[in-house]
Write an enzyme that holds these catalytic residues in place. Sequence first.
Site, PDB file in Angstrom:
ATOM      1  N   HIS A  33       0.843  -1.168   0.083  1.00 51.94           N
ATOM      2  CA  HIS A  33       0.144  -0.049  -0.103  1.00 51.94           C
ATOM      3  C   HIS A  33       0.964   1.164  -0.042  1.00 51.94           C
ATOM      4  CE1 HIS A  33      -3.449   2.410   0.556  1.00 51.94           C
ATOM      5  NE2 HIS A  33      -3.640   2.343   1.702  1.00 51.94           N
ATOM      6  N   HIS A  74      -2.230  -1.751  -9.890  1.00 49.77           N
ATOM      7  CA  HIS A  74      -3.158  -0.991  -9.238  1.00 49.77           C
ATOM      8  C   HIS A  74      -4.540  -1.931  -8.969  1.00 49.77           C
ATOM      9  CE1 HIS A  74      -5.856   1.685  -7.161  1.00 49.77           C
ATOM     10  NE2 HIS A  74      -4.659   2.175  -6.960  1.00 49.77           N
ATOM     11  N   ARG A  85     -19.418  -4.921  10.561  1.00 52.81           N
ATOM     12  CA  ARG A  85     -19.437  -6.473  11.066  1.00 52.81           C
ATOM     13  C   ARG A  85     -19.649  -7.411   9.795  1.00 52.81           C
ATOM     14  NH1 ARG A  85     -18.603 -10.906  11.964  1.00 52.81           N
ATOM     15  NH2 ARG A  85     -18.878 -11.995  13.919  1.00 52.81           N
ATOM     16  N   ASN A 109       1.591   3.518 -11.565  1.00 51.51           N
ATOM     17  CA  ASN A 109       0.778   3.991 -10.287  1.00 51.51           C
ATOM     18  C   ASN A 109       1.301   5.195  -9.773  1.00 51.51           C
ATOM     19  OD1 ASN A 109       2.509   3.081  -8.221  1.00 51.51           O
ATOM     20  ND2 ASN A 109       1.491   1.043  -8.387  1.00 51.51           N
ATOM     21  N   ASP A 142       2.969   5.903  -7.307  1.00 50.68           N
ATOM     22  CA  ASP A 142       4.126   5.822  -6.591  1.00 50.68           C
ATOM     23  C   ASP A 142       5.312   6.114  -7.440  1.00 50.68           C
ATOM     24  OD1 ASP A 142       3.020   5.750  -3.951  1.00 50.68           O
ATOM     25  OD2 ASP A 142       2.873   3.803  -4.196  1.00 50.68           O
TER      26      ASP A 142
HETATM   27  N1  NMX Z   1       4.856  -6.427 -10.061  1.00 54.43           N
HETATM   28  C1  NMX Z   1       4.862  -7.891 -10.100  1.00 54.43           C
HETATM   29  N2  NMX Z   1       3.662  -8.677  -9.817  1.00 54.43           N
HETATM   30  C2  NMX Z   1       2.476  -7.816  -9.834  1.00 54.43           C
HETATM   31  C3  NMX Z   1       2.525  -6.443 -10.170  1.00 54.43           C
HETATM   32  C4  NMX Z   1       3.763  -5.659 -10.108  1.00 54.43           C
HETATM   33  N3  NMX Z   1       3.842  -4.487 -10.129  1.00 54.43           N
HETATM   34  N4  NMX Z   1       1.156  -6.022  -9.928  1.00 54.43           N
HETATM   35  C5  NMX Z   1       0.359  -7.129 -10.099  1.00 54.43           C
HETATM   36  N5  NMX Z   1       1.402  -8.289  -9.806  1.00 54.43           N
HETATM   37  C6  NMX Z   1       0.946  -9.649  -9.690  1.00 54.43           C
HETATM   38  C7  NMX Z   1       0.028  -9.722  -8.299  1.00 54.43           C
HETATM   39  O1  NMX Z   1       1.198  -9.795  -7.305  1.00 54.43           O
HETATM   40  C8  NMX Z   1      -0.930 -10.888  -8.420  1.00 54.43           C
HETATM   41  O2  NMX Z   1       0.002 -12.187  -8.246  1.00 54.43           O
HETATM   42  P1  NMX Z   1      -0.711 -13.303  -7.612  1.00 54.43           P
HETATM   43  O3  NMX Z   1      -1.666 -13.803  -8.542  1.00 54.43           O
HETATM   44  O4  NMX Z   1       0.558 -14.171  -7.830  1.00 54.43           O
HETATM   45  O5  NMX Z   1      -0.854 -12.773  -6.193  1.00 54.43           O
HETATM   46  C9  NMX Z   1      -1.262 -10.763 -10.001  1.00 54.43           C
HETATM   47  O6  NMX Z   1      -0.144 -10.093 -10.478  1.00 54.43           O
HETATM   48  C10 NMX Z   1      -2.567 -10.193  -9.940  1.00 54.43           C
HETATM   49  O7  NMX Z   1      -2.332  -8.912  -9.372  1.00 54.43           O
HETATM   50  P2  NMX Z   1      -3.516  -7.971  -9.819  1.00 54.43           P
HETATM   51  O8  NMX Z   1      -4.871  -8.193  -9.723  1.00 54.43           O
HETATM   52  O9  NMX Z   1      -2.947  -7.335 -11.101  1.00 54.43           O
HETATM   53  O10 NMX Z   1      -3.271  -6.820  -8.881  1.00 54.43           O
HETATM   54  P3  NMX Z   1      -3.891  -6.728  -7.228  1.00 54.43           P
HETATM   55  O11 NMX Z   1      -5.040  -5.776  -7.126  1.00 54.43           O
HETATM   56  O12 NMX Z   1      -3.685  -7.896  -6.651  1.00 54.43           O
HETATM   57  O13 NMX Z   1      -2.573  -5.864  -6.539  1.00 54.43           O
HETATM   58  C11 NMX Z   1      -1.030  -3.961  -6.208  1.00 54.43           C
HETATM   59  C12 NMX Z   1      -2.460  -4.485  -6.828  1.00 54.43           C
HETATM   60  C13 NMX Z   1      -0.891  -2.488  -6.338  1.00 54.43           C
HETATM   61  C14 NMX Z   1      -0.829  -4.558  -4.616  1.00 54.43           C
HETATM   62  C15 NMX Z   1      -0.042  -4.844  -7.322  1.00 54.43           C
HETATM   63  O14 NMX Z   1      -0.101  -4.100  -8.613  1.00 54.43           O
HETATM   64  C16 NMX Z   1       1.575  -4.489  -6.881  1.00 54.43           C
HETATM   65  O15 NMX Z   1       1.965  -5.323  -5.958  1.00 54.43           O
HETATM   66  N6  NMX Z   1       2.107  -3.436  -7.352  1.00 54.43           N
HETATM   67  C17 NMX Z   1       3.700  -3.348  -6.861  1.00 54.43           C
HETATM   68  C18 NMX Z   1       3.554  -2.536  -5.704  1.00 54.43           C
HETATM   69  C19 NMX Z   1       2.929  -1.083  -5.892  1.00 54.43           C
HETATM   70  O16 NMX Z   1       3.327  -0.408  -6.511  1.00 54.43           O
HETATM   71  N7  NMX Z   1       1.829  -0.664  -4.837  1.00 54.43           N
HETATM   72  C20 NMX Z   1       1.399   0.600  -4.997  1.00 54.43           C
HETATM   73  C21 NMX Z   1       0.073   0.778  -5.083  1.00 54.43           C
HETATM   74  C22 NMX Z   1      -0.621   1.977  -4.654  1.00 54.43           C
HETATM   75  N8  NMX Z   1      -1.072   2.246  -3.439  1.00 54.43           N
HETATM   76  O17 NMX Z   1      -0.868   3.390  -2.879  1.00 54.43           O
HETATM   77  O18 NMX Z   1      -1.643   1.367  -2.848  1.00 54.43           O
HETATM   78  C1  MLT Z   2      -4.059   4.622  -3.857  1.00 56.55           C
HETATM   79  O1  MLT Z   2      -3.821   5.904  -3.543  1.00 56.55           O
HETATM   80  O2  MLT Z   2      -3.900   4.254  -4.845  1.00 56.55           O
HETATM   81  C2  MLT Z   2      -4.547   3.642  -3.059  1.00 56.55           C
HETATM   82  O3  MLT Z   2      -4.894   4.136  -1.717  1.00 56.55           O
HETATM   83  C3  MLT Z   2      -4.554   2.420  -3.325  1.00 56.55           C
HETATM   84  C4  MLT Z   2      -6.022   1.850  -3.771  1.00 56.55           C
HETATM   85  O4  MLT Z   2      -6.886   2.805  -4.051  1.00 56.55           O
HETATM   86  O5  MLT Z   2      -6.242   0.759  -3.590  1.00 56.55           O
END
Ligand code: NMX
Ligand code: MLT
Length: 394
Positions: A233, A274, A380, A327, A329
Amino acid sequence: MFRGEHLADKKVLLEVTENHLNTGLRGVPVGTCRTSYVTPTEGVHYCGYPISELAQFDPEDIVYLLFHKELPTDEQSSAFRQDLANRAAIPGDLESVLKTLPKFGHPMDWLSIGIHTLGMLETTEDWKEDALNLVARMPRLMGLIFRIREGRENDIPADDTSMNLVDRFVHALDFEGVDKAKMKRVISTYLVLHMDHGGGNLSTFSGKAIASGKATVYSSMAGAMNALSGPLHGRANQSCLEFVLKVGTSDPTEVEAFVRAELEAKRPIFGFGHAVLRAEDPRATAQFELGSEICPDDENFKIVTTLREVAPRVLAENPKISNPNANVDIASGALLHHIGFTDPTYYTTFFGWARVAGIGAQIVDERAVLRNGKGTPIYRPKYIAEAQTLRHIE
Ligand code: NMX
Ligand code: MLT
């Protein structure tokens, strides 16, 4: 006037099936949000305004928008700035508490404890008062965290509550040898872009869940900050700059090799993907535009620019990844580094500072406005017992 009323579209409601279980509530509607919504391609809209239209506004006017659901007139804007100034003084000795914390602790833990401490120093038992007081006190808390952690705890400039939010932080920080005008511009844009992101992102959801048990705004916000501190996150912005520093080159071939090796090692490519967005996040686009203007030749900015070209193509090779694009970040760390914040462990505190406005406004809405002012009941959701658990019950 609240623009962009999405909720008239009842099609967003769906039947919950077994496939929705254990998915982190992905896509399951659980409530209504009055401050913002996120669309897969245009990203976040604050009270109906796409974020791309708001990036240049002052943070105070966007805080006003989130709390009042309309942009302020000039008079309303000045009155609101005065109101924030009137709330800004810290009502007690926050500094002494911060000075007792271990300097090796993560800055997000300091932020959470700092917010908790503000709540212990004063709570009004009025949701909106507390939420706005906290917004007004955040710049000083942020400045104190930086200074005390860095051992610059003497000669901290006295607070000047008449200053705007960003100036007050920069004043407390009192960094030497930096371009303060550039610093203020980057922080100001950063705050506006990060203030809110719909009702269901993890930190906002967690903060509202805690508040639903009628914990104070401060306790709820401290919990929200703990949620934000996770590497998937908010703390992804720290990991993202650490990642950029590790990449160390803006050469596209080398960057591509690096990205592939990270994926091979089962490590995330930070700054991409994302849960909701399905295009480049407009908040990333806005930060790339700012970077092209103020630091096009900065080494880290050049690396993130190359990553922006290379990583989506590589990530798109994996059909499981729903969104291979940049995204929020991706570029923020390079910008913060450029203006003098060279330690990435602090970056999520800026995200937290910004989110205090959106989460605070959403807590006020859920506690004091929704359901004709009655507020939502205590959270809940239902969990279904697994067969193994049932055997124990029998
Ligand atoms: N790098 C590697 N693998 C990824 C990435 C990435 N940037 N994005 C998605 N995947 C993988 C994810 O881990 C998942 O793998 P598994 O099925 O083995 O668990 C698969 O692809 C499907 O994921 P999605 O449905 O596309 O994405 P999800 O909604 O689960 O996760 C994030 C979203 C943001 C957690 C994911 O894209 C990620 O880990 N990104 C890198 C970290 C990041 O930049 N986070 C910042 C988000 C912004 N924020 O503020 O929260
Ligand atoms: C964001 O700013 O991207 C978030 O807090 C992550 C999200 O929307 O799930």
